[in-house]
Enzyme design. Structure first.
Site, PDB file in Angstrom:
ATOM      1  N   ASP A 162     -26.375  32.107  57.121  1.00  0.00           N
ATOM      2  CA  ASP A 162     -25.808  33.427  57.349  1.00  0.00           C
ATOM      3  C   ASP A 162     -26.583  34.486  56.559  1.00  0.00           C
ATOM      4  O   ASP A 162     -27.179  34.186  55.526  1.00  0.00           O
ATOM      5  CB  ASP A 162     -24.348  33.377  56.866  1.00  0.00           C
ATOM      6  CG  ASP A 162     -23.576  34.632  57.179  1.00  0.00           C
ATOM      7  OD1 ASP A 162     -23.417  34.932  58.366  1.00  0.00           O
ATOM      8  OD2 ASP A 162     -23.134  35.318  56.229  1.00  0.00           O
ATOM      9  N   GLU A 181     -29.970  33.511  60.141  1.00  0.00           N
ATOM     10  CA  GLU A 181     -29.454  34.628  60.930  1.00  0.00           C
ATOM     11  C   GLU A 181     -30.163  35.896  60.484  1.00  0.00           C
ATOM     12  O   GLU A 181     -29.984  36.342  59.353  1.00  0.00           O
ATOM     13  CB  GLU A 181     -27.946  34.783  60.706  1.00  0.00           C
ATOM     14  CG  GLU A 181     -27.368  35.966  61.468  1.00  0.00           C
ATOM     15  CD  GLU A 181     -26.170  36.617  60.793  1.00  0.00           C
ATOM     16  OE1 GLU A 181     -25.362  37.227  61.500  1.00  0.00           O
ATOM     17  OE2 GLU A 181     -26.028  36.521  59.555  1.00  0.00           O
TER      18      GLU A 181
END
Ligand SMILES: [Ca+2]
Ligand SMILES: [Ca+2]
Length: 619
Positions: A335, A364
């Site tokens: 993330d 990400e």
């Protein structure tokens, strides 16, 4: 008398404090036989700890003890030689306290039966466990956690879904053609409901981690995660874990009692990140903008870890290695990748790879530009800093798929955008390692993006399962779950119908699905199943042709298989002359339509339905 009683109580407290239970140690345990012989233990107590200690265990050597400003902590560096046997030993401090530590036996099947890596052969299904299925209603509320709300009628509260619910539906996923599950973070989020805008919101999504060594009890705890990973591996499936390196929840134990002043990125007053990834590659960027991008906080209740601090870096690196070895997960999705210290990112990837040669990582990096996405992975660009991640969440391709599905193909509109985006693949070392997707938990649901039009939906799913990369489907997209993120993310994170006791519909079964939902499910399943058996789609080369007259054609091929993919963005049926594609068609004379199963002679013209996606295997 009173005085004596008090001193008795104080003495009792001190003697209680001498027990081992007063320590927390991270990593909670480790393994003998790891590639990296060094281990740094972070030991925490509610009282001051002595900085002098001894260890007596064959093969284990105490290299160094460091005590930070906060005397509740010591960091103990150990060397664990190759010959060290699994077992337990005491770390004895000079003040009489001692800590028991365990070295377990490392798995011998990493890389084969577990920790296998996730590649373009695979098909990922993204699940938000709280919203998928409630396999164990008894874990919904944990009274010792800060948030005890489990309320399905509240879109921002926890709903009770859990890991057992995912495990209960492995066969559903396998039937759909999925072989890899990525769940939003499962680690403990012991946070109260937080104010976000006008509303109180819970950490049901998992991104507010408070302990890197405990799976949230509302998800079923560590045992449920072990059970899921093992069950998935038995069925030939894989698990991706979602990591958050950039920040932790405000009630993380290292935020409640920080080991040192610069554990977190600190500012004189609250400083949010500027969220501008341009600062990394922009030749004109200022140092302060970059500092704020990395060191500014994502939001006020997510303290930003100072990953340039070697103790913080080691804490996160070891927790990732720990989770990989402990549970046997096959890959990582990371993330908020672009918000982290860059050298840290390379270091953790190297450390994971050294321990688990088959492990894969994609980060990400939300950007619509290919050069920016490529910047965060192994690339062919001449940049000052070279990232080493294998793949990235391919947002530029997602945006281009939206255009291709919604608009007629033109110079740069519609499939023209997709053509242009894929032409930029020369910037990636290997674009097949990118994760491609139609939607996720932070985006509008794809069926809504496609205007709730089943033809356009199929065009999107068709692209997803035939373009280069690792395809990822968001839970419920296969049954046409819809909504825009309006007024909030909660609209795109609804419960999977049939996942919770008392649901009026069960869309896990074909009988429970409406006709159109079955059409979507069957389309996805059919193409996913074909892809699973097609090396050309999984690993083949790509050749694309400039979109012309609203039709976009590309081939996926290898030495033995040629698959022709045709997107017709015209609102009317269209005839496609094939002469232009002779370079790739070669001497092949027939075509099997993968969706209809019909095989036909390849004539000079193909008839394409309006707004359609056609997949042909040429013979
Ligand atoms: Ca539950
Ligand atoms: Ca940061």
């Amino acid at each position: 008398m009173l005085r004596n009683k008090l001193s008795y109580i104080i003495l009792l407290c001190i003697s209680l404090n001498l027990s081992a239970q007063d320590f927390e140690v991270y990593p909670t345990h480790w393994w003998a036989g790891m590639q990296n012989r060094q281990l740094q233990l972070m030991v925490h107590s509610n009282t001051d700890i002595s900085s002098i200690a001894t260890v007596s265990y064959p093969g284990v050597r105490l290299i160094r003890i460091a005590q930070p400003e906060n005397k509740h902590y010591v960091f103990i560096d150990l060397e664990i030689t190759a010959a060290t046997k699994p077992g337990s030993f005491d770390i004895r401090f000079s003040d009489g306290k001692k800590l028991r530590y365990q070295l377990k036996l490392k798995s011998s099947v990493n890389g084969s039966q577990r920790v296998q890596g996730v590649h373009s052969d695979d098909f990922i299904y993204l699940i938000m466990p709280d919203r998928f299925s409630n396999g164990d209603p008894s874990n919904d509320v944990q009274v010792d956690y800060r948030d005890t709300v489990a309320e399905r009628s509240n879109p921002r509260a926890r709903h009770g879904g859990d890991i057992k619910g995912v495990q209960n539906h492995l066969d559903y996923l396998k039937d759909l053609g999925v072989n890899t599950i990525w769940m939003t973070p499962v680690m403990e989020n012991d946070m109260p409901m937080m104010q976000e805008g006008q509303n109180l919101m819970s950490g049901y999504h998992g991104y507010w981690i408070t302990n890197h060594y405990k799976v949230d009890k509302r998800h079923g705890g560590n045992q449920a995660y072990h059970d899921l990973v093992n069950a998935a591996h038995k069925k030939g499936m894989k698990i991706i874990q979602d990591a958050v390196y950039n920040h932790v929840g405000e009630y993380h134990h290292t935020v409640i009692d920080p080991p040192m002043k610069d554990w977190l990125n600190q500012w004189p007053s609250y400083q949010g990140s500027n969220h501008r990834e341009e600062v990394f590659m922009d030749p004109y960027a200022s140092a302060i903008d970059k500092k704020i991008m990395i060191g500014g906080w994502f939001v006020p209740h997510l303290p930003d870890l100072n990953l340039a601090n070697p103790y913080v870096a080691k804490f996160i690196i070891q927790s990732s290695i720990w989770a990989t070895e402990e549970f046997g997960i096959d890959g990582w999705r990371v993330d908020t990748y672009k918000y982290c210290d860059e050298q840290f990112l390379n270091n953790i990837n190297i450390a994971l790879k050294k321990e688990f040669p088959a492990i894969t990582v994609f980060g990400e990096a939300w950007t619509n530009l290919v050069p920016e996405a490529a910047y965060f992975v192994q690339n062919n660009m001449n940049t000052k800093f070279k990232h080493n991640a294998q793949g990235v969440t391919d947002f530029p391709v997602t945006g281009a798929i939206y255009d291709a599905v919604k608009q007629k193909a033109q110079w740069t509109e519609g499939a023209g955008k997709l053509y242009e985006t894929l032409s930029q693949d020369f910037l990636y070392k290997n674009p097949l390692r990118n994760c491609i997707f139609l939607d996720n938990h932070d985006m509008d649901r794809f069926y809504s993006v496609a205007g709730e039009d089943i033809a356009r939906y199929k065009m999107g799913v068709g692209l997803l399962l035939t373009l280069r990369g690792i395809p990822q489907l968001y839970y419920g997209t296969e049954i046409l779950m819809k909504n825009f993120k309006n007024p909030s993310d909660a609209e795109v994170r609804k419960d999977f119908p049939g996942g919770f006791a008392g649901d009026s519909e069960d869309k896990f079964t074909s009988a429970g699905r409406a006709a159109l939902e079955n059409e979507a499910f069957d389309y996805t399943k059919k193409l996913a199943t074909y892809r699973r058996n097609s090396l050309a789609l999984r690993r083949g080369k790509t050749m694309q042709y400039i979109p012309l007259n609203g039709v976009y054609v590309y081939f996926r091929y290898n030495d033995t298989q040629t698959v022709m993919c045709i997107l017709n963005s015209n609102d009317a049926a269209t005839n496609l002359n094939l002469d232009r594609f002779s370079e790739r068609i070669g001497n092949r004379t027939s075509a099997k339509n993968i969706m209809t199963g019909n095989s036909d002679a390849l004539n000079t013209e193909l008839k394409l339905p309006a707004n359609s996606f056609t997949v042909l295997e040429l013979k």
